[in-house]
Design a protein around this motif. Structure first.
Motif, PDB file in Angstrom:
ATOM      1  N   PRO A  77       0.841  -1.200   0.000  1.00  0.00           N
ATOM      2  CA  PRO A  77       0.000   0.000   0.000  1.00  0.00           C
ATOM      3  C   PRO A  77       0.873   1.247   0.000  1.00  0.00           C
ATOM      4  N   GLY A  78       0.414   2.218  -0.705  1.00  0.00           N
ATOM      5  CA  GLY A  78       1.170   3.474  -0.748  1.00  0.00           C
ATOM      6  C   GLY A  78       2.267   3.463  -1.787  1.00  0.00           C
ATOM      7  N   GLY A  79       2.240   2.518  -2.705  1.00  0.00           N
ATOM      8  CA  GLY A  79       3.170   2.550  -3.820  1.00  0.00           C
ATOM      9  C   GLY A  79       4.550   2.025  -3.503  1.00  0.00           C
ATOM     10  N   VAL A  80       4.709   1.255  -2.434  1.00  0.00           N
ATOM     11  CA  VAL A  80       6.019   0.698  -2.098  1.00  0.00           C
ATOM     12  C   VAL A  80       6.184  -0.651  -2.802  1.00  0.00           C
ATOM     13  N   ILE A  81       7.271  -0.835  -3.508  1.00  0.00           N
ATOM     14  CA  ILE A  81       7.513  -2.138  -4.134  1.00  0.00           C
ATOM     15  C   ILE A  81       8.498  -2.891  -3.263  1.00  0.00           C
ATOM     16  N   LYS A  82       8.092  -4.070  -2.827  1.00  0.00           N
ATOM     17  CA  LYS A  82       8.950  -4.835  -1.928  1.00  0.00           C
ATOM     18  C   LYS A  82       9.900  -5.691  -2.759  1.00  0.00           C
ATOM     19  N   GLY A  83      11.141  -5.272  -2.790  1.00  0.00           N
ATOM     20  CA  GLY A  83      12.131  -5.958  -3.623  1.00  0.00           C
ATOM     21  C   GLY A  83      12.348  -7.391  -3.215  1.00  0.00           C
ATOM     22  N   ALA A  84      12.328  -7.654  -1.902  1.00  0.00           N
ATOM     23  CA  ALA A  84      12.630  -9.005  -1.421  1.00  0.00           C
ATOM     24  C   ALA A  84      11.622 -10.004  -1.940  1.00  0.00           C
ATOM     25  N   GLU A  85      10.369  -9.575  -1.997  1.00  0.00           N
ATOM     26  CA  GLU A  85       9.328 -10.474  -2.480  1.00  0.00           C
ATOM     27  C   GLU A  85       9.549 -10.860  -3.936  1.00  0.00           C
ATOM     28  N   LEU A  86      10.161  -9.911  -4.690  1.00  0.00           N
ATOM     29  CA  LEU A  86      10.292 -10.132  -6.115  1.00  0.00           C
ATOM     30  C   LEU A  86      11.525 -10.934  -6.492  1.00  0.00           C
ATOM     31  N   ALA A  87      12.313 -11.343  -5.477  1.00  0.00           N
ATOM     32  CA  ALA A  87      13.591 -12.001  -5.773  1.00  0.00           C
ATOM     33  C   ALA A  87      13.411 -13.228  -6.649  1.00  0.00           C
ATOM     34  N   ILE A  88      12.313 -13.962  -6.444  1.00  0.00           N
ATOM     35  CA  ILE A  88      12.118 -15.207  -7.166  1.00  0.00           C
ATOM     36  C   ILE A  88      11.717 -14.958  -8.622  1.00  0.00           C
TER      37      ILE A  88
END
Lengths: 435, 432, 149
Positions: free
Chosen positions: B307-318
């Motif tokens: 929420p609020g436009g934050v992209i969670k890099g760790a989640e995208l690692a895969i």
């Protein structure tokens, strides 16, 4: 006239002498074409020409293979007892295949010492041994067909019935069956002919302007009948038992060369032979034969028809001998092992003999359905005779009564005066072939 | 001497004289003659008019079309050139006499042709016809766009047709995919794993299975709601994978730009995903939490956008790792690995619809656009080459309908499972 | 009739005696493009020469490269039909049992194409599958009919 008609022919006759295994080629003897136009007319003259040598004459008409509708006819003329002359029509693609193989007429005389096969192709006739031909007709046909590049397109075969010495064995067109009811198969067997294969290798330049005319006529005729599988059988004199069978088993309509009617139905049926279920198919080119079988034995008519075609036996004859009561196994056995007696003639008055007198009927191999003449002025024999002379399927002329001779002759010449002359000649030729 | 000849050939070989043309741009509407075997009566009128055009005679041997009869089964078939997309005859011709023009018509250039018959031998249907005695080659050139055989066929069994793809399904699918991507990733945060709106809760079926295994309790409400997606799959096939899955959309985007190098053989098996599913469920039972869900690419792509436009890099690692698999084949993750797809595949296997390819108007080996366009690679090219209607395994089909969309002859269709649509399967046939 | 007479009759039918050894058939022969080891023995002129010199042509491997095309026949100034000559000689070779160099059709058993020609085709189509290549054209059409009608 002779010169003009030659443009519809190769103008070549092959004379196969089985006594000496020699093949001679010659042009059509002068005057024959102008006298009898072609087809049954000329084969009759050629039969006279080779009289005394027991000839079988195969031939085609001027319109065979042309743009005229149903230009598929080949006619075989022979004389089983030296008195009468019989003209047997062959349909499907036999006519064009004979004509385009380079010969218009094929005269087979004499008797071969051992079984032979005649291979007509590429302007030559080859006489070869028939040792590899064994078993039922479908099997022999497959043997002949599996020859790669040179596999024949039309095959005339005699079946096991001829070998068994049955008088009414037919010379059949592979699994299409035959319109021959007068024992041409038995006659060929006497000459030791097992098969005649035809393969077209060339062509004939018919007047190209007839292409459009033929196409329009084809589509017009095509649109006339919707349920084509019943047309011939419904017009025929005789019972209606076949109708139910056809409705039940009908799969597909097949047509002869360039035919709009497509009266050959393919029936698919399941038969139980000794508890074993097998599915088979049968072509109904022989409408008369099937109608007779269907009227007699509505339950297993398809199975018996199939057996008759496989054995090369005339179904009319089989119907007259099997009887209505015999169980299927016995009937099949009778067909397989051969029937006593000789030709199919003399089995009592057939249905429709009031329409077409028997002696006329027999002159044309008797396989052409006895369709009641639809037009008052055209008799059955004049329609059939015209077809047999021009090389058009007789069934087509019988089912389309308004297809006038002038229609067909316009495929030969656009000139009306010339057509009248042609018509005169055809009429006199007709008198000579139909008693 | 030997050297000299090889030298000479280097200068004047056929490759230099007439090189194989660059693959031409395919015409948008490829011309073809469509043949309907059910109508054909085998009257050979087509042969007749064709030979009239070829040699100005009626001569069935000189025609470019051949009607083949089957006396055993009462069938007819007209063999004619289908003007392939990538003609084998063109490749095989030793003198490069065959070419395909801009209109899509494959022709033999008579000046170059030596009539060797190699094109006949290279064609799966043997459509270029060779006269048996004279050896002349005859091949259909569609009468330069107005075929006589189609015009004169009394039964209308042959008719001339310029192929046209449907084309509108892709215009529908891409927006649907984009909208569902935005919905699941951006608007409804963290939601594919358990979509909640008010009292309605739709959890991911694979997640649910792991959940049940890890907690050892069966919550009927959860199970029932997980079954909704399964039910949809039974009714409509794996539409989720093809039209909704946000990760699938991402893979489609990646797959359309990266080049393909093929997968190593051990990664090709489509059974791997069932293994992963079993491992995930078993692992959940042992570990007490949901092991796959922590690395699930669908889940991570959904959770990545906070929420609020934050992209969670760790989640995208895969994600890049799996996107890298696209370098192998298209949708390689979905083909072989995705356990969510595995659950849906099991459901689609008993589903009520099927995709049918190979109706009578199908051009089989000459076209194969469906096989080219299928992202899951489930359309059997071998079968098409041999002229058999391919059987589509519905458990692998993601119902993207690309085949239905691209088929120029409308012979890819959606049908109910019990409907009979194509000629019965003939495995092998020889003269008995 | 002896084998020699058979060969003689094939030669008469194809007018091989009229060969003037001009070499036009070699110039147009597509085998030059097909086989890297194309040689004079393989060429139509070489075959005619061997036949005329009464060599044992039937067991000669060089008989089995030709595609039976019309190129040589069409250009021959003396009217020799290379196609008919090679076709006839091959037929005799097959009849006398020298068939190891010919592909046999899986459908009908016809010996329909020499192995060398088939190798050339398979090489040209190397990215494509080759199952259908095992059948003669007539059988392929029949199979196509059975599968699609």
């Amino acid at each position: 006239m002779d010169v003009f008609l030659k443009s519809f022919y190769n103008n070549r006759v092959a004379h196969v002498d089985l006594n000496t295994s020699r093949v001679e080629f010659m042009p059509v003897p002068p005057g024959m074409l102008s006298e009898a136009i072609g087809g049954a007319g000329v084969t009759r003259l050629l039969h006279e020409h080779f009289a005394g040598q027991d000839p079988i004459v195969l031939g085609c008409g001027p319109l065979t293979g042309s743009f005229a509708p149903a230009s598929c006819l080949m006619v075989a003329t022979f004389s089983p007892d030296t008195k009468t002359l019989i003209h047997v029509p062959f349909l499907v693609n036999s006519g064009p295949q004979l004509k385009f193989s380079g010969f218009d007429f094929l005269v087979i005389t004499g008797q071969s010492p051992e079984p032979v096969m005649l291979e007509v192709m590429n302007d030559a006739v080859k006489i070869s041994g028939a040792g590899m031909l064994e078993g039922e007709i479908s099997r022999r046909e497959r043997t002949l067909m599996s020859r790669g590049r040179f596999c024949p397109e039309a095959i005339l075969l005699t079946g096991e019935a001829a070998r068994n010495g049955v008088g009414s064995a037919v010379l059949s067109l592979g699994q299409w069956g035959s319109l021959d009811k007068e024992g041409l198969g038995s006659y060929a067997e006497k000459k030791n002919i097992r098969a005649i294969t035809l393969l077209a290798s060339g062509g004939i330049a018919f007047p190209g302007e007839n292409l459009e005319q033929g196409s329009i006529l084809m589509k017009e005729l095509r649109a006339r009948y919707k349920k084509r599988q019943y047309v011939v059988q419904d017009f025929m004199a005789g019972g209606q038992a076949h109708r139910k069978l056809i409705r039940k088993h009908f799969r597909k309509s097949h047509a002869c060369f360039h035919c709009p009617l497509a009266c050959i139905s393919y029936l698919e049926f399941t038969s139980r032979n000794g508890g074993k279920k097998r599915t088979g198919g049968v072509f109904l080119m022989d409408h008369e034969g099937f109608a007779a079988l269907a009227a007699l034995r509505p339950l297993d008519a398809c199975t018996l028809m199939h057996a008759c075609i496989e054995q090369g036996l005339d179904p009319l004859r089989a119907a007259s001998l099997i009887g209505a009561e015999a169980p299927t196994e016995d009937a099949l056995k009778t067909i397989r092992e051969g029937l006593p007696g000789s030709r199919s003639t003399g089995t009592g008055p057939a249905p429709g003999s009031d329409v077409v007198p028997d002696e006329v009927f027999m002159a044309f191999g008797t396989g052409i359905p006895r369709i009641r003449p639809q037009a008052p002025d055209a008799s059955w024999q004049s329609r059939v005779g015209l077809a047999m002379i021009l090389g058009i399927c007789p069934i087509l002329l019988l089912t389309y009564p308004d297809l006038s001779p002038d229609h067909l002759l316009s495929f030969i010449s656009p000139d009306a005066g010339f057509r009248d002359d042609l018509h005169q000649r055809i009429r006199s030729a007709l008198n000579s072939i139909a008693p | 001497m030997q050297e000299q000849t090889t030298q000479a050939r280097k200068f004047i070989g056929i490759e230099e004289l007439r090189p194989l043309p660059e693959k031409p741009r395919l015409p948008r509407r490829p011309p073809v003659i469509v043949f309907d075997p059910a109508r054909c009566t085998g009257c050979s009128t087509c042969e007749m008019v064709c030979s009239q055009r070829n040699v100005d005679k009626v001569a069935p041997v000189s025609s470019s079309v051949k009607v083949v009869h089957s006396e055993e089964q009462g069938k007819n078939f007209a063999i004619l050139c289908l003007h392939c997309r990538e003609p084998l005859c063109m490749e095989a011709c030793p003198v490069r006499a065959i070419d395909k023009d801009e209109a899509g018509i494959v022709r033999i250039r008579r000046v170059f042709c030596v009539e060797c018959g190699i094109c006949t031998l290279a064609c799966p249907e043997a459509a270029p016809l060779q006269e048996p005695f004279t050896g002349r080659m005859r091949k259909c050139d569609l009468c330069d766009g107005d075929p006589l055989c189609a015009k004169h066929c009394p039964e209308d069994a042959l008719h001339f047709y310029r192929g046209k793809a449907l084309g509108w399904i892709r215009l529908l699918r891409w927006p649907v995919q984009l909208v569902s991507f935005l919905l699941l990733v951006v608007v409804l945060v963290g939601t594919f794993c358990s979509f909640t709106a008010g009292i309605v809760s739709l959890p991911c079926p694979t997640g649910t299975l792991q959940n049940i295994a890890s907690t050892q309790t069966l919550v009927l409400v959860t199970l029932a709601s997980a079954l909704v997606l399964i039910g949809i799959t039974i009714l409509f096939g794996r539409v989720f994978c093809g039209w909704v899955c946000p990760f699938g959309f991402f893979l489609d985007l990646v797959g359309s730009v990266v080049p393909k190098f093929g997968l190593p053989k051990f990664l090709k098996s489509r059974m791997i995903k069932y293994g992963i599913l079993a491992g995930a469920v078993g692992g959940a039972a042992g570990l007490g939490f949901q092991p796959f869900c922590t690395v699930c690419p669908i889940g991570s792509i959904c959770r990545s956008y906070g929420p609020g436009g934050v992209i969670k890099g760790a989640e995208l690692a895969i994600v890049p790792v799996i996107a890298g698999l696209e370098l192998g084949v298209r949708r390689s993750w979905c083909r072989s690995f995705c356990p969510v797809g595995a659950v849906l595949a099991l459901a689609a296997k008993i589903g009520i619809i099927k995709i049918v390819i190979g109706a009578h108007q199908c051009k089989k080996f000459s076209c194969m656009q469906c096989a080219d366009t299928c992202p899951m690679g489930i359309i059997d090219r071998e079968a098409l080459r041999e002229g058999i209607a391919p059987k589509i395994p519905m458990d692998e089909c993601i119902m993207c309908l690309r085949c239905v969309d691209t088929c120029p002859y409308q012979s890819a269709k959606i049908r109910f499972r019990w409907q009979k649509t194509i000629p019965g399967e003939v495995k092998a046939w020889t003269y008995s | 009739m002896s084998r020699r007479d058979d060969i003689r009759s094939v030669m008469v039918a194809s007018r091989a005696f009229a060969c003037v050894e001009c070499g036009r058939c070699v110039a147009v022969c597509p085998m030059a493009e097909m086989y890297p080891n194309f040689s004079i023995e393989m060429s139509p002129r070489g075959v005619i020469k061997k036949v005329l010199m009464d060599a044992d042509i039937l067991s000669d491997e060089h008989l089995w490269y030709c595609t039976e095309c019309n190129a040589g026949t069409d250009v021959c100034p003396a009217g020799v039909s290379d196609r008919d000559l090679i076709r006839g000689l091959r037929h005799l070779a097959i009849v006398s049992g020298k068939v190891q160099e010919v592909r046999t059709c899986q459908g009908c058993g016809e010996q329909y194409v020499p192995v060398h020609v088939m190798e050339f085709i398979s090489e040209r189509l190397k990215e494509e599958p080759t199952e259908f290549l095992n059948m003669c054209p007539a059988c392929r059409r029949k199979v196509y009919l059975m599968r699609n009608a």
